[in-house]
Motif scaffolding. Structure first.
Motif, PDB file in Angstrom:
ATOM      1  N   THR A  57       0.789  -1.173  -0.146  1.00 19.07           N
ATOM      2  CA  THR A  57       0.035  -0.033  -0.064  1.00 19.07           C
ATOM      3  C   THR A  57       1.052   1.331  -0.141  1.00 19.07           C
ATOM      4  O   THR A  57       2.056   1.297   0.421  1.00 19.07           O
ATOM      5  N   SER A  58       0.244   2.358  -0.663  1.00 19.86           N
ATOM      6  CA  SER A  58       1.157   3.506  -0.604  1.00 19.86           C
ATOM      7  C   SER A  58       0.952   4.179   0.584  1.00 19.86           C
ATOM      8  O   SER A  58       1.842   4.903   1.434  1.00 19.86           O
ATOM      9  N   SER A  59      -0.119   4.161   1.405  1.00 15.56           N
ATOM     10  CA  SER A  59      -0.456   4.962   2.415  1.00 15.56           C
ATOM     11  C   SER A  59      -1.425   4.068   3.417  1.00 15.56           C
ATOM     12  O   SER A  59      -2.635   3.893   3.121  1.00 15.56           O
TER      13      SER A  59
ATOM     14  N   ASP B 261       2.440   1.154   8.666  1.00 10.57           N
ATOM     15  CA  ASP B 261       3.333  -0.210   9.180  1.00 10.57           C
ATOM     16  C   ASP B 261       3.284  -1.489   8.233  1.00 10.57           C
ATOM     17  O   ASP B 261       2.162  -1.543   7.533  1.00 10.57           O
ATOM     18  N   ALA B 262       3.977  -2.343   8.560  1.00 13.59           N
ATOM     19  CA  ALA B 262       3.967  -3.670   7.562  1.00 13.59           C
ATOM     20  C   ALA B 262       4.200  -4.842   8.397  1.00 13.59           C
ATOM     21  O   ALA B 262       4.898  -4.770   9.149  1.00 13.59           O
ATOM     22  N   TYR B 263       3.540  -5.971   8.094  1.00 15.17           N
ATOM     23  CA  TYR B 263       3.763  -7.319   9.058  1.00 15.17           C
ATOM     24  C   TYR B 263       3.634  -8.422   7.816  1.00 15.17           C
ATOM     25  O   TYR B 263       2.746  -8.669   7.020  1.00 15.17           O
ATOM     26  N   GLY B 264       4.547  -9.386   8.153  1.00 14.96           N
ATOM     27  CA  GLY B 264       4.429 -10.475   7.210  1.00 14.96           C
ATOM     28  C   GLY B 264       3.313 -11.617   7.846  1.00 14.96           C
ATOM     29  O   GLY B 264       2.375 -11.537   7.287  1.00 14.96           O
TER      30      GLY B 264
ATOM     31  N   ALA C  56       1.664 -21.549   9.040  1.00 11.66           N
ATOM     32  CA  ALA C  56       1.956 -20.885   7.988  1.00 11.66           C
ATOM     33  C   ALA C  56       3.328 -21.433   7.588  1.00 11.66           C
ATOM     34  O   ALA C  56       4.355 -21.467   8.208  1.00 11.66           O
ATOM     35  N   GLU C  57       3.196 -22.258   6.354  1.00 10.26           N
ATOM     36  CA  GLU C  57       4.536 -22.477   5.605  1.00 10.26           C
ATOM     37  C   GLU C  57       4.610 -21.682   4.546  1.00 10.26           C
ATOM     38  O   GLU C  57       3.902 -21.409   3.432  1.00 10.26           O
ATOM     39  N   VAL C  58       5.922 -20.902   4.600  1.00  8.22           N
ATOM     40  CA  VAL C  58       6.368 -20.083   3.592  1.00  8.22           C
ATOM     41  C   VAL C  58       7.653 -20.231   3.418  1.00  8.22           C
ATOM     42  O   VAL C  58       8.513 -20.008   4.450  1.00  8.22           O
ATOM     43  N   GLU C  59       8.198 -19.884   2.379  1.00  5.42           N
ATOM     44  CA  GLU C  59       9.677 -20.208   2.082  1.00  5.42           C
ATOM     45  C   GLU C  59      10.493 -18.883   2.404  1.00  5.42           C
ATOM     46  O   GLU C  59      11.551 -19.194   3.502  1.00  5.42           O
ATOM     47  N   SER C  60       9.987 -17.706   2.308  1.00  4.12           N
ATOM     48  CA  SER C  60      10.847 -16.605   2.556  1.00  4.12           C
ATOM     49  C   SER C  60       9.902 -15.553   3.085  1.00  4.12           C
ATOM     50  O   SER C  60       8.759 -15.221   2.474  1.00  4.12           O
ATOM     51  N   ILE C  61      10.386 -14.301   3.762  1.00  2.05           N
ATOM     52  CA  ILE C  61       9.214 -13.292   4.169  1.00  2.05           C
ATOM     53  C   ILE C  61      10.337 -11.866   4.125  1.00  2.05           C
ATOM     54  O   ILE C  61      11.242 -12.007   4.554  1.00  2.05           O
ATOM     55  N   GLU C  62       9.860 -10.977   3.417  1.00  2.40           N
ATOM     56  CA  GLU C  62      10.536  -9.831   3.234  1.00  2.40           C
ATOM     57  C   GLU C  62       9.348  -8.668   3.421  1.00  2.40           C
ATOM     58  O   GLU C  62       8.226  -8.503   2.807  1.00  2.40           O
ATOM     59  N   VAL C  63       9.737  -7.829   4.374  1.00  2.00           N
ATOM     60  CA  VAL C  63       8.783  -6.513   4.997  1.00  2.00           C
ATOM     61  C   VAL C  63       9.452  -5.476   4.998  1.00  2.00           C
ATOM     62  O   VAL C  63      10.586  -5.285   5.610  1.00  2.00           O
ATOM     63  N   THR C  64       8.962  -4.453   4.356  1.00  2.00           N
ATOM     64  CA  THR C  64       9.434  -3.122   4.168  1.00  2.00           C
ATOM     65  C   THR C  64       8.437  -1.999   4.565  1.00  2.00           C
ATOM     66  O   THR C  64       7.156  -1.966   4.073  1.00  2.00           O
ATOM     67  N   ALA C  65       8.638  -1.015   5.545  1.00  2.89           N
ATOM     68  CA  ALA C  65       7.468  -0.071   5.996  1.00  2.89           C
ATOM     69  C   ALA C  65       8.486   1.332   6.249  1.00  2.89           C
ATOM     70  O   ALA C  65       9.332   1.080   6.760  1.00  2.89           O
ATOM     71  N   SER C  66       7.619   2.374   6.175  1.00  2.14           N
ATOM     72  CA  SER C  66       8.176   3.480   6.610  1.00  2.14           C
ATOM     73  C   SER C  66       7.977   3.659   8.169  1.00  2.14           C
ATOM     74  O   SER C  66       8.698   4.416   8.833  1.00  2.14           O
ATOM     75  N   GLY C  67       6.958   2.972   8.725  1.00  4.19           N
ATOM     76  CA  GLY C  67       6.858   2.892  10.061  1.00  4.19           C
ATOM     77  C   GLY C  67       7.343   1.581  10.691  1.00  4.19           C
ATOM     78  O   GLY C  67       8.182   1.181  10.429  1.00  4.19           O
ATOM     79  N   ASN C  68       6.379   1.112  11.546  1.00  3.51           N
ATOM     80  CA  ASN C  68       6.914  -0.324  12.058  1.00  3.51           C
ATOM     81  C   ASN C  68       6.877  -1.369  11.266  1.00  3.51           C
ATOM     82  O   ASN C  68       5.999  -1.346  10.120  1.00  3.51           O
ATOM     83  N   ALA C  69       8.037  -2.194  11.204  1.00  2.00           N
ATOM     84  CA  ALA C  69       7.884  -3.351  10.191  1.00  2.00           C
ATOM     85  C   ALA C  69       8.395  -4.684  11.105  1.00  2.00           C
ATOM     86  O   ALA C  69       9.144  -4.674  11.877  1.00  2.00           O
TER      87      ALA C  69
ATOM     88  N   VAL D 209      13.787  -7.693   7.215  1.00  2.00           N
ATOM     89  CA  VAL D 209      12.743  -6.511   7.688  1.00  2.00           C
ATOM     90  C   VAL D 209      13.516  -5.352   7.438  1.00  2.00           C
ATOM     91  O   VAL D 209      14.550  -5.349   8.213  1.00  2.00           O
ATOM     92  N   LYS D 210      12.552  -4.306   7.023  1.00  2.00           N
ATOM     93  CA  LYS D 210      13.312  -2.974   7.131  1.00  2.00           C
ATOM     94  C   LYS D 210      12.490  -1.828   7.407  1.00  2.00           C
ATOM     95  O   LYS D 210      11.351  -2.004   6.597  1.00  2.00           O
ATOM     96  N   SER D 211      12.880  -0.850   8.374  1.00  2.00           N
ATOM     97  CA  SER D 211      11.931   0.114   8.485  1.00  2.00           C
ATOM     98  C   SER D 211      12.832   1.429   7.938  1.00  2.00           C
ATOM     99  O   SER D 211      13.916   1.754   8.764  1.00  2.00           O
ATOM    100  N   THR D 212      12.182   2.018   6.887  1.00  2.00           N
ATOM    101  CA  THR D 212      13.019   3.066   6.232  1.00  2.00           C
ATOM    102  C   THR D 212      12.819   4.446   6.791  1.00  2.00           C
ATOM    103  O   THR D 212      13.523   5.359   6.188  1.00  2.00           O
TER     104      THR D 212
END
Length: 315
Positions: free
Chosen positions: A67-69, A99-102, A113-126, A147-150
């Protein structure tokens, strides 16, 4: 049958797969799932919420949510609900302004949850994986969490808070970066429980002003980590802590490498334990570098530190 789901919204909340208020949804044969909000609104890949709803998804492709916002969720279970996800490959979740959550479970909900990999990026909490308020997450991985909070948000790889519980297996490497907020690799707070089986390294970095902690527990939280190779914790202008416990927290780490703890303008601690907390490190070395206050092991106020079969270097 096989097929993909794509949901695109200009504004407003968007859901890929959702169950609400005692409802059930089952999806099989799914390949890819993509949910995007162009301007303003929350984005949900998979969601179960309100009064015992359940979602079952079997898939063979990727999950992409952005999402953009607003806030973005790869998969979430809320308010006594349940999510079961199998076969997912790469999960990528992002919010340009929010904020963003995997994987995220809250309010006594459960998720497997079975998932190979998770990548999360957010300007707020990640958050890569989070469980809060009695929520539970069992995650079976076969790759990395990144995981990255920008901006000024908190960045957490795996977290459990307020009696939440997370159990993670199959993790390879964990990367957590916060630009100007605090960064935590694996943490449990307020009675939370986090157990992580890893076959790789942990890298935690705060690139401007925040604190960086590799593995931490506070307020009765408990963390258990096995299979760790090396750990890298770097804070440019804040405290750098390899393993930290406080207020009755407990951390136990089995490691087969070295924890490198470094800060350029703050205190640096290999292991820090305070206020009746406990930290145990088995089989790993500590290499601690700083300029203001540099300590290999520090225990205070009835705290306990146990370190076996390792060396300590202070720089």
């Amino acid at each position: 049958t096989e097929g993909s789901i794509t949901v695109e919204s200009e504004t407003g909340d968007s859901y890929g797969i959702a169950a609400e208020t005692e409802s059930d949804v089952t999806v099989t044969g799914l390949t890819d799932l993509t949910v995007t909000v162009a301007t303003e609104g929350n984005a949900y890949g998979i969601a179960a919420y309100d009064s015992g709803s359940e979602v079952y998804v079997t898939m063979t492709g990727d999950i992409t949510v952005g999402t953009s916002s607003g806030d973005a969720y790869g998969a979430t279970a809320q308010s006594d609900s349940y999510v079961n996800l199998t076969g997912a490959e790469a999960m990528a979740v992002s919010s340009d302004e929010g904020d963003a959550y995997g994987l995220y479970s809250i309010d006594n909900s459960r998720m497997r949850a079975e998932v190979e990999s998770i990548e999360v990026t957010a300007s707020g909490n990640a958050y890569g994986i989070g469980a809060v308020l009695g929520g539970e997450v069992e995650a079976i991985l076969s790759g990395d969490i990144t995981v990255k909070s920008t901006s000024a948000g908190l960045a957490v790889g795996v977290g459990a808070d307020y009696d939440g519980g997370t159990v993670v297996t199959g993790l390879e490497d964990l990367f957590v970066t916060a630009v100007s907020g605090d960064a935590m690799g694996i943490g449990a707070d307020n009675g939370g429980y986090a157990e992580v089986e890893i076959d790789g390294d942990i890298t935690v970095e705060s690139t401007t002003s925040g604190q960086a902690t590799g593995i931490g527990a506070d307020e009765g939280g408990e963390v258990i980590v096995t299979g760790l190779q090396d750990m890298y914790v770097d804070a440019k202008a804040g405290a750098a802590i390899g393993i930290g416990t406080d207020n009755g927290g407990s951390v136990e780490v089995e490691m087969d490498g070295t924890a490198y703890i470094e800060t350029e303008a703050g205190p640096a601690f290999g292991i820090y334990a305070d206020n009746e907390s406990e930290a145990i490190l088995s089989g790993g070395d500590l290499d601690v570098t700083g300029t203001i206050l540099v300590r290999g092991l520090t225990a205070d106020d009835d705290a306990i530190i146990r370190m076996t079969d390792g060396d300590i270097a202070i720089n």
